[in-house]
Motif scaffolding. Structure first.
Motif, PDB file in Angstrom:
ATOM      1  N   SER A 124       0.619  -1.676  -0.077  1.00 50.40           N
ATOM      2  CA  SER A 124      -0.211   0.289   0.015  1.00 50.40           C
ATOM      3  C   SER A 124       0.774   1.514  -0.110  1.00 50.40           C
ATOM      4  CB  SER A 124      -0.780   0.003   1.400  1.00 50.40           C
ATOM      5  OG  SER A 124      -1.416   1.030   1.281  1.00 50.40           O
ATOM      6  N   ILE A 125       0.843   2.108  -1.073  1.00 52.79           N
ATOM      7  CA  ILE A 125       1.771   3.199  -1.246  1.00 52.79           C
ATOM      8  C   ILE A 125       0.357   4.327  -0.777  1.00 52.79           C
ATOM      9  CG2 ILE A 125       3.227   4.849  -2.536  1.00 52.79           C
ATOM     10  CD1 ILE A 125       3.833   2.179  -3.498  1.00 52.79           C
ATOM     11  N   GLY A 126       0.885   5.075   0.654  1.00 49.43           N
ATOM     12  CA  GLY A 126      -0.435   6.803  -0.020  1.00 49.43           C
ATOM     13  C   GLY A 126      -0.077   7.574  -0.670  1.00 49.43           C
ATOM     14  N   ASP A 127      -1.034   8.288  -0.328  1.00 45.16           N
ATOM     15  CA  ASP A 127      -1.245   9.428  -1.917  1.00 45.16           C
ATOM     16  C   ASP A 127       0.214  10.411  -1.828  1.00 45.16           C
ATOM     17  OD1 ASP A 127      -4.182   9.062  -2.428  1.00 45.16           O
ATOM     18  OD2 ASP A 127      -4.394  10.591  -1.424  1.00 45.16           O
ATOM     19  N   GLY A 128       0.229  10.923  -2.868  1.00 49.87           N
ATOM     20  CA  GLY A 128       1.693  12.019  -3.312  1.00 49.87           C
ATOM     21  C   GLY A 128       3.339  10.997  -2.798  1.00 49.87           C
ATOM     22  N   SER A 129       3.893  10.278  -2.208  1.00 44.86           N
ATOM     23  CA  SER A 129       4.714   9.377  -2.201  1.00 44.86           C
ATOM     24  C   SER A 129       5.498   9.459  -3.288  1.00 44.86           C
ATOM     25  CB  SER A 129       4.312   8.272  -1.488  1.00 44.86           C
ATOM     26  OG  SER A 129       4.110   8.262  -0.328  1.00 44.86           O
ATOM     27  N   VAL A 130       6.952   9.289  -3.369  1.00 41.79           N
ATOM     28  CA  VAL A 130       7.780   9.508  -4.557  1.00 41.79           C
ATOM     29  C   VAL A 130       8.709   8.361  -4.330  1.00 41.79           C
ATOM     30  CG1 VAL A 130       9.098  10.412  -5.597  1.00 41.79           C
ATOM     31  CG2 VAL A 130       7.303  12.138  -5.451  1.00 41.79           C
ATOM     32  N   ILE A 131       9.051   6.718  -5.225  1.00 44.73           N
ATOM     33  CA  ILE A 131      10.153   5.938  -5.068  1.00 44.73           C
ATOM     34  C   ILE A 131      11.029   6.461  -6.316  1.00 44.73           C
ATOM     35  CG2 ILE A 131      10.247   4.256  -4.833  1.00 44.73           C
ATOM     36  CD1 ILE A 131       7.596   3.735  -2.758  1.00 44.73           C
ATOM     37  N   THR A 132      11.944   6.619  -5.965  1.00 41.44           N
ATOM     38  CA  THR A 132      13.178   7.062  -7.466  1.00 41.44           C
ATOM     39  C   THR A 132      13.887   6.120  -7.039  1.00 41.44           C
ATOM     40  OG1 THR A 132      14.202   8.586  -6.161  1.00 41.44           O
ATOM     41  CG2 THR A 132      12.507   9.196  -6.967  1.00 41.44           C
ATOM     42  N   GLY A 133      14.884   6.378  -8.125  1.00 42.59           N
ATOM     43  CA  GLY A 133      16.015   5.386  -8.603  1.00 42.59           C
ATOM     44  C   GLY A 133      16.321   3.777  -8.030  1.00 42.59           C
ATOM     45  N   LYS A 134      17.292   3.326  -8.375  1.00 43.65           N
ATOM     46  CA  LYS A 134      16.821   1.408  -7.826  1.00 43.65           C
ATOM     47  C   LYS A 134      16.694   1.237  -6.982  1.00 43.65           C
ATOM     48  CE  LYS A 134      19.880   1.785 -11.457  1.00 43.65           C
ATOM     49  NZ  LYS A 134      21.946   0.725 -12.419  1.00 43.65           N
ATOM     50  N   THR A 135      15.483   1.511  -6.449  1.00 41.44           N
ATOM     51  CA  THR A 135      14.836   1.028  -4.474  1.00 41.44           C
ATOM     52  C   THR A 135      14.587  -0.143  -5.249  1.00 41.44           C
ATOM     53  OG1 THR A 135      14.267   3.065  -4.192  1.00 41.44           O
ATOM     54  CG2 THR A 135      12.616   1.543  -3.329  1.00 41.44           C
ATOM     55  N   GLU A 136      13.962  -0.992  -3.891  1.00 37.06           N
ATOM     56  CA  GLU A 136      13.915  -2.481  -4.195  1.00 37.06           C
ATOM     57  C   GLU A 136      13.201  -2.270  -2.817  1.00 37.06           C
ATOM     58  OE1 GLU A 136      17.065  -5.459  -4.909  1.00 37.06           O
ATOM     59  OE2 GLU A 136      17.718  -4.765  -6.623  1.00 37.06           O
TER      60      GLU A 136
END
Length: 178
Positions: free
Chosen positions: A19-31
């Motif tokens: 679950s990922i909430g509104d407005g979240s940013v996940i960038t790059g090579k996140t695992e």
């Protein structure tokens, strides 16, 4: 997945439940590799490794709202890991819910315990947090500290192992002039 969420194409997510909430940013090579992952609203997560077992144990991570988690951070969630709201995690931080990969049948010690980080915490670059630790609210942990025991609300801590440098210093009320 909430509204206005941005996930970079290089990000890899392998979870039974996410679950990922509104407005979240996940960038790059996140695992993100674990059974259950909850990320709140308005988080910024960049080049972070979140890992736990997909087959056994309580591999669950809960990240609150308004957090900043910077590159080369490792969040181990082989046991429950909770991060509150308004937590800033610097570069090269490691948070562990288990200790050792050595064979316990050969007599090596093994620890597996949850980690809880309350709200309004700044974990500066290079910090290591060990299994079973609870961090209170309004804490700053100095660069490269190794946190092996619980820390109370409002303190500044640092060192190897981390010790309280100052108690009851945060938050501090500002006067009119400030």
């Amino acid at each position: 997945i909430g509204k206005n969420v941005i996930i970079s194409p290089q990000t890899k997510i392998i979870c039974d439940k996410i679950s990922i909430g509104d407005g979240s940013v996940i960038t790059g090579k996140t695992e993100i590799v674990c059974k259950d992952c909850t990320i709140g609203k308005n988080n910024f997560i960049s080049d972070v490794w979140i890992e736990g077992s997909l087959t056994s144990g309580n591999t669950r991570i809960v990240i609150g709202d308004e957090n900043l988690i910077l590159p080369k951070t490792h969040l181990n969630c082989n046991d429950y890991l909770e991060i509150g709201n308004d937590v800033n995690i610097g570069h090269n931080v490691s948070i562990w819910t288990h200790g050792s990969s050595m064979n316990v049948l050969e007599g090596y010690h093994f620890t597996k315990k949850p980690v809880k980080i309350k709200s309004h915490v700044w974990i500066t670059a290079g910090v290591n947090i060990m299994p079973g630790v609870t961090l209170g609210s309004n804490i700053i942990i100095a660069n490269c500290a190794v946190v092996t025991k619980d820390l109370p609300d409002g303190c500044l801590a640092g060192g190897v192992p981390a010790e309280i440098i100052k108690k009851n210093v945060f938050p501090r009320k500002l006067n009119d002039e400030e």
